[in-house]
Scaffold this motif. Structure first.
Motif, mmCIF file in Angstrom:
data_model
loop_
_atom_site.group_PDB
_atom_site.id
_atom_site.type_symbol
_atom_site.label_atom_id
_atom_site.label_comp_id
_atom_site.label_asym_id
_atom_site.label_seq_id
_atom_site.Cartn_x
_atom_site.Cartn_y
_atom_site.Cartn_z
ATOM 1 N N SER A 1 0.812 -1.206 0.000
ATOM 2 C CA SER A 1 0.000 0.000 0.000
ATOM 3 C C SER A 1 0.849 1.261 0.000
ATOM 4 O O SER A 1 0.352 2.348 -0.282
ATOM 5 C CB SER A 1 -0.930 0.004 1.223
ATOM 6 N N GLY A 2 2.135 1.135 0.308
ATOM 7 C CA GLY A 2 3.046 2.275 0.282
ATOM 8 C C GLY A 2 3.884 2.290 -0.974
ATOM 9 O O GLY A 2 3.393 2.037 -2.082
ATOM 10 N N ASP A 3 5.174 2.554 -0.807
ATOM 11 C CA ASP A 3 6.098 2.636 -1.937
ATOM 12 C C ASP A 3 7.066 1.465 -1.946
ATOM 13 O O ASP A 3 8.250 1.611 -2.266
ATOM 14 C CB ASP A 3 6.884 3.954 -1.883
ATOM 15 N N ASN A 4 6.578 0.281 -1.619
ATOM 16 C CA ASN A 4 7.432 -0.900 -1.591
ATOM 17 C C ASN A 4 6.946 -1.946 -2.587
ATOM 18 O O ASN A 4 5.764 -1.992 -2.932
ATOM 19 C CB ASN A 4 7.477 -1.515 -0.189
ATOM 20 N N VAL A 5 7.887 -2.782 -3.029
ATOM 21 C CA VAL A 5 7.598 -3.937 -3.863
ATOM 22 C C VAL A 5 8.165 -5.161 -3.155
ATOM 23 O O VAL A 5 9.290 -5.129 -2.643
ATOM 24 C CB VAL A 5 8.213 -3.803 -5.265
ATOM 25 N N VAL A 6 7.391 -6.248 -3.113
ATOM 26 C CA VAL A 6 7.819 -7.486 -2.472
ATOM 27 C C VAL A 6 7.870 -8.572 -3.537
ATOM 28 O O VAL A 6 6.909 -8.763 -4.289
ATOM 29 C CB VAL A 6 6.861 -7.891 -1.341
ATOM 30 N N SER A 7 8.994 -9.273 -3.604
ATOM 31 C CA SER A 7 9.185 -10.330 -4.600
ATOM 32 C C SER A 7 9.540 -11.635 -3.903
ATOM 33 O O SER A 7 10.229 -11.643 -2.881
ATOM 34 C CB SER A 7 10.299 -9.955 -5.592
ATOM 35 N N GLY A 8 9.063 -12.754 -4.468
ATOM 36 C CA GLY A 8 9.354 -14.085 -3.940
ATOM 37 C C GLY A 8 9.826 -14.997 -5.054
ATOM 38 O O GLY A 8 9.369 -14.895 -6.194
ATOM 39 N N SER A 9 10.740 -15.913 -4.728
ATOM 40 C CA SER A 9 11.429 -16.673 -5.765
ATOM 41 C C SER A 9 11.599 -18.136 -5.374
ATOM 42 O O SER A 9 11.451 -18.516 -4.206
ATOM 43 C CB SER A 9 12.808 -16.039 -6.036
ATOM 44 N N ASP A 10 11.944 -18.925 -6.384
ATOM 45 C CA ASP A 10 12.321 -20.318 -6.156
ATOM 46 C C ASP A 10 13.665 -20.445 -5.455
ATOM 47 O O ASP A 10 14.030 -21.553 -5.037
ATOM 48 C CB ASP A 10 12.378 -21.078 -7.491
ATOM 49 N N ASP A 11 14.425 -19.349 -5.355
ATOM 50 C CA ASP A 11 15.685 -19.398 -4.611
ATOM 51 C C ASP A 11 15.465 -19.333 -3.109
ATOM 52 O O ASP A 11 16.414 -19.159 -2.342
ATOM 53 C CB ASP A 11 16.632 -18.282 -5.053
ATOM 54 N N ARG A 12 14.194 -19.457 -2.680
ATOM 55 C CA ARG A 12 13.796 -19.538 -1.275
ATOM 56 C C ARG A 12 13.967 -18.220 -0.525
ATOM 57 O O ARG A 12 14.104 -18.217 0.701
ATOM 58 C CB ARG A 12 14.582 -20.644 -0.548
ATOM 59 N N THR A 13 13.945 -17.120 -1.239
ATOM 60 C CA THR A 13 14.063 -15.824 -0.589
ATOM 61 C C THR A 13 12.891 -14.929 -0.980
ATOM 62 O O THR A 13 12.316 -15.064 -2.064
ATOM 63 C CB THR A 13 15.370 -15.105 -0.967
ATOM 64 N N ASP B 1 13.169 -21.953 3.843
ATOM 65 C CA ASP B 1 13.646 -23.308 3.542
ATOM 66 C C ASP B 1 12.898 -23.948 2.380
ATOM 67 O O ASP B 1 13.031 -25.145 2.157
ATOM 68 C CB ASP B 1 13.526 -24.192 4.781
ATOM 69 N N SER B 2 12.097 -23.159 1.636
ATOM 70 C CA SER B 2 11.336 -23.733 0.526
ATOM 71 C C SER B 2 11.012 -22.641 -0.485
ATOM 72 O O SER B 2 11.034 -21.452 -0.155
ATOM 73 C CB SER B 2 10.048 -24.381 1.036
ATOM 74 N N ALA B 3 10.703 -23.058 -1.705
ATOM 75 C CA ALA B 3 10.351 -22.116 -2.760
ATOM 76 C C ALA B 3 9.086 -21.353 -2.396
ATOM 77 O O ALA B 3 8.208 -21.862 -1.694
ATOM 78 C CB ALA B 3 10.170 -22.847 -4.088
ATOM 79 N N ILE B 4 8.982 -20.119 -2.904
ATOM 80 C CA ILE B 4 7.873 -19.227 -2.574
ATOM 81 C C ILE B 4 6.933 -19.122 -3.761
ATOM 82 O O ILE B 4 7.371 -18.999 -4.905
ATOM 83 C CB ILE B 4 8.386 -17.828 -2.173
ATOM 84 N N ASN B 5 5.627 -19.161 -3.473
ATOM 85 C CA ASN B 5 4.607 -18.984 -4.505
ATOM 86 C C ASN B 5 3.970 -17.603 -4.371
ATOM 87 O O ASN B 5 4.629 -16.683 -3.907
ATOM 88 C CB ASN B 5 3.592 -20.118 -4.413
ATOM 89 N N ARG B 6 2.719 -17.428 -4.765
ATOM 90 C CA ARG B 6 2.125 -16.094 -4.837
ATOM 91 C C ARG B 6 1.786 -15.567 -3.450
ATOM 92 O O ARG B 6 0.779 -15.932 -2.856
ATOM 93 C CB ARG B 6 0.899 -16.114 -5.739
ATOM 94 N N LEU B 7 2.637 -14.693 -2.956
ATOM 95 C CA LEU B 7 2.476 -14.120 -1.625
ATOM 96 C C LEU B 7 1.538 -12.913 -1.670
ATOM 97 O O LEU B 7 1.173 -12.419 -2.739
ATOM 98 C CB LEU B 7 3.834 -13.731 -1.049
ATOM 99 N N SER B 8 1.186 -12.409 -0.505
ATOM 100 C CA SER B 8 0.339 -11.221 -0.385
ATOM 101 C C SER B 8 0.790 -10.414 0.821
ATOM 102 O O SER B 8 1.410 -10.945 1.749
ATOM 103 C CB SER B 8 -1.141 -11.611 -0.253
ATOM 104 N N VAL B 9 0.457 -9.114 0.809
ATOM 105 C CA VAL B 9 0.850 -8.199 1.875
ATOM 106 C C VAL B 9 -0.407 -7.544 2.435
ATOM 107 O O VAL B 9 -1.249 -7.033 1.685
ATOM 108 C CB VAL B 9 1.827 -7.124 1.371
ATOM 109 N N SER B 10 -0.554 -7.559 3.749
ATOM 110 C CA SER B 10 -1.700 -6.929 4.394
ATOM 111 C C SER B 10 -1.586 -5.414 4.297
ATOM 112 O O SER B 10 -0.609 -4.838 4.788
ATOM 113 C CB SER B 10 -1.770 -7.348 5.865
ATOM 114 N N PRO B 11 -2.542 -4.726 3.665
ATOM 115 C CA PRO B 11 -2.463 -3.263 3.582
ATOM 116 C C PRO B 11 -2.547 -2.584 4.940
ATOM 117 O O PRO B 11 -1.973 -1.511 5.133
ATOM 118 C CB PRO B 11 -3.664 -2.885 2.702
ATOM 119 N N LEU B 12 -3.242 -3.215 5.885
ATOM 120 C CA LEU B 12 -3.441 -2.591 7.187
ATOM 121 C C LEU B 12 -2.258 -2.822 8.117
ATOM 122 O O LEU B 12 -1.741 -1.880 8.730
ATOM 123 C CB LEU B 12 -4.722 -3.138 7.823
ATOM 124 N N HIS B 13 -1.814 -4.067 8.227
ATOM 125 C CA HIS B 13 -0.786 -4.407 9.210
ATOM 126 C C HIS B 13 0.617 -4.531 8.612
ATOM 127 O O HIS B 13 1.569 -4.749 9.362
ATOM 128 C CB HIS B 13 -1.150 -5.718 9.905
#
Length: 529
Positions: free
Chosen positions: A416-428, A447-459
């Motif tokens: 909701s701000g000025d940030n971008v969050v990315s997730g990868s198969d490199d487990r980061t 410790d595992s690959a990341i799929n489609r994550l989400s960010v809470s706009p409120l918290h």
């Protein structure tokens, strides 16, 4: 059964065990060493170690980083203590005047009484400042140790640095399941226009809308001939956008009539926290399919039949491969699609014409996301990069390439701000600042690959779905908050594909979907909240 190598008389060579150095402190024999215990002598012992050399070297470096951070904080603490002692001595010297006789209790006595009062106030102020400074240093130490702890968790297990973990005040529990899909569920999302509904996209070629209060399916979209890979909702209208493996993206009407909820006696209402009923506890795929069939039978006790939509309002074509994701621009008049043909395309909905073709990725695209208020788009790809496309200037559009990952980038989204969050198969998972994206603000190692994550706009909490069936919660600073419970009767049984936040209802504010055909609603109460 004997292997072919054993049959031929070959034996597997035993792995060589490396040697590690162990340091043991001994009593110093010199007077200088006795005065300064940090200069004590050490003896070196060679012990057998099962760790590979590169892991031992990395652990050694990480512990050295922790030691340096502790030394810096310790030195600052000593300096602060010295300052307090000096000021205390000055105060004591100022208040050690000779006692006055009863005959001289005039102006001089009043002045000394005022001095003593100001001295006590200054002493109290010093104590308060010292406590505040000490707490700040402890906070800095915890922040500096947090990334090192995360790296140690990845290399050698969390038990090594368990003493550094802060107290976990997060509460996570499963509220209910949504059963009805007959194949894996790729994405889950919440509609923006009221009444809010839960949307799911599945490999069974359907997209469904659910009533979150009752768990019933209220709309079933069957217009695609391939797997439905994503579902996103219009910013302010009852429209849904789905992307499919049939090389098309569809826009269809998502207005529904929700079933009436009994005012009392229904344990599935969101008025309070509730656990899943016994009928919702499904342990295997066969039971899930049977429950799904029972859920949609005409003779269901709820006597509510979902609406079936067979054709879209608008069909977008032009891609030469699977469309893996599609999203609405902030104004709702244009949509962007991401495909396995290595391109993303921007369409005008009124004319269905192609406005821009976004090329540059070297491999298949995996996701796309738009900014909630600005004309910005991010696309991720199997080429281990994600790109930021800027359409704020109508005459030209710019693109920035970010190479912060070492494997497929499966998810990228705006906060909701000025940030971008990315997730990868490199487990980061990496958190980026739109104003300065040369390096990430925080890096979360898992410790595992990341799929489609989400960010809470409120918290401002990141919900990270993993291939290993777990869901973890982190804040935007990279601090771990919680891991959602998972067992035979709680959580997902297969890969978790996506998550979605619903901050408007704290009783069930997180939803997750997986390849086990089910969607789960969770109640998350964190310290950030």
């Amino acid at each position: 059964m004997p292997t072919e190598a054993a049959a031929q008389g070959f034996s597997r060579p035993k792995p060589k065990r490396g040697k590690s150095l162990s340091l043991r402190r001994t009593h110093s024999s010199t007077e200088a060493d006795r005065e300064n215990p940090r200069h004590g002598s050490f003896t070196v012992e060679v012990q057998e170690s099962v760790l590979p050399p590169h892991l031992r070297a990395r652990l050694w470096d990480l512990f050295q980083q922790i030691e340096r951070e502790v030394e810096v904080v310790y030195a600052e603490n000593l300096a602060l203590q010295e300052k307090v002692e000096v000021l205390t001595e000055r105060l004591e010297a100022g208040t050690s005047d000779k006692p006055m006789g009863e005959e001289s209790l005039d102006g001089t006595a009043k002045a000394n009484i005022a001095k003593n009062k100001s001295s006590s106030q200054l002493s109290q102020k010093l104590k308060t400042t010292y406590k505040a400074s000490t707490s700040k240093m402890q906070h800095r130490l915890q922040q500096s140790i947090a990334p090192v702890r995360a790296r140690l968790d990845t290399v050698s297990g969390a038990s090594i640095v368990s003493s550094f973990k802060p107290a976990n005040t997060s509460q996570c529990q499963m509220v209910r399941r949504f059963i009805g899909h007959r194949d894996g569920v790729w994405e889950v999302n919440i509609s923006r226009a009221k009444p809010h509904v839960l949307g799911t996209a599945s490999a069974d070629r359907t997209a469904k809308l659910w009533c979150m209060a009752t768990g019933q399916c209220v709309l079933n979209y069957i217009g695609h001939s391939g797997s439905v890979n994503s579902i996103r909702f219009h910013p302010n209208d009852h429209l849904a956008l789905t992307a499919s493996g049939d090389h098309t993206a569809h826009v269809w009407r998502s207005a529904v009539v929700l079933p009436q909820v009994p005012p009392e006696g229904n344990p599935l209402l969101f008025s309070g926290v509730q656990r899943s009923s016994d009928d919702d506890q499904i342990e295997g795929a066969e039971k899930e399919e049977g429950e799904a069939a029972a859920h949609t039978e005409p003779g269901d006790s709820s006597d509510f039949a979902p609406t079936v939509v067979r054709s879209p309002l608008t069909e977008l074509t032009g891609h030469q491969g699977v469309i893996i994701a599609a999203d609405w621009m902030a104004d709702g008049k244009q949509v962007v699609t991401a495909s396995w043909d290595r391109t993303a395309q921007l369409y005008d909905l009124e004319t269905t014409e192609l406005v821009h073709s976004l090329t540059g990725h070297d491999q298949e695209l995996t996701n796309c996301s738009t900014h909630p208020t600005q004309r910005l788009v991010v696309t991720s790809s199997k080429d281990s990069t994600f790109r930021l496309w800027d359409f704020r200037d109508p005459s030209i559009h710019s693109v920035n390439v970010f190479q912060g990952h070492t494997d497929t980038v499966n998810s990228v989204t705006f906060t909701s701000g000025d940030n971008v969050v990315s997730g990868s198969d490199d487990r980061t998972v990496k958190v980026w600042d739109l104003k300065n994206m040369r390096s990430p603000l925080a890096t979360i190692r898992t410790d595992s690959a990341i799929n489609r994550l989400s960010v809470s706009p409120l918290h401002k909490v990141i919900a990270i779905p993993h291939d290993n069936r777990h869901i973890r919660l982190f804040d935007l600073q990279g601090v771990r908050l919680a891991r959602l419970p998972r067992s035979n009767r709680t959580g997902h049984h297969r890969m978790v594909c996506g998550t979605a936040w619903y901050d408007e209802n704290p009783a069930c504010n997180l939803f997750s979907c997986g390849f086990d055909r089910q969607v789960i609603g969770w109640q998350i109460v964190t310290a950030v909240a």
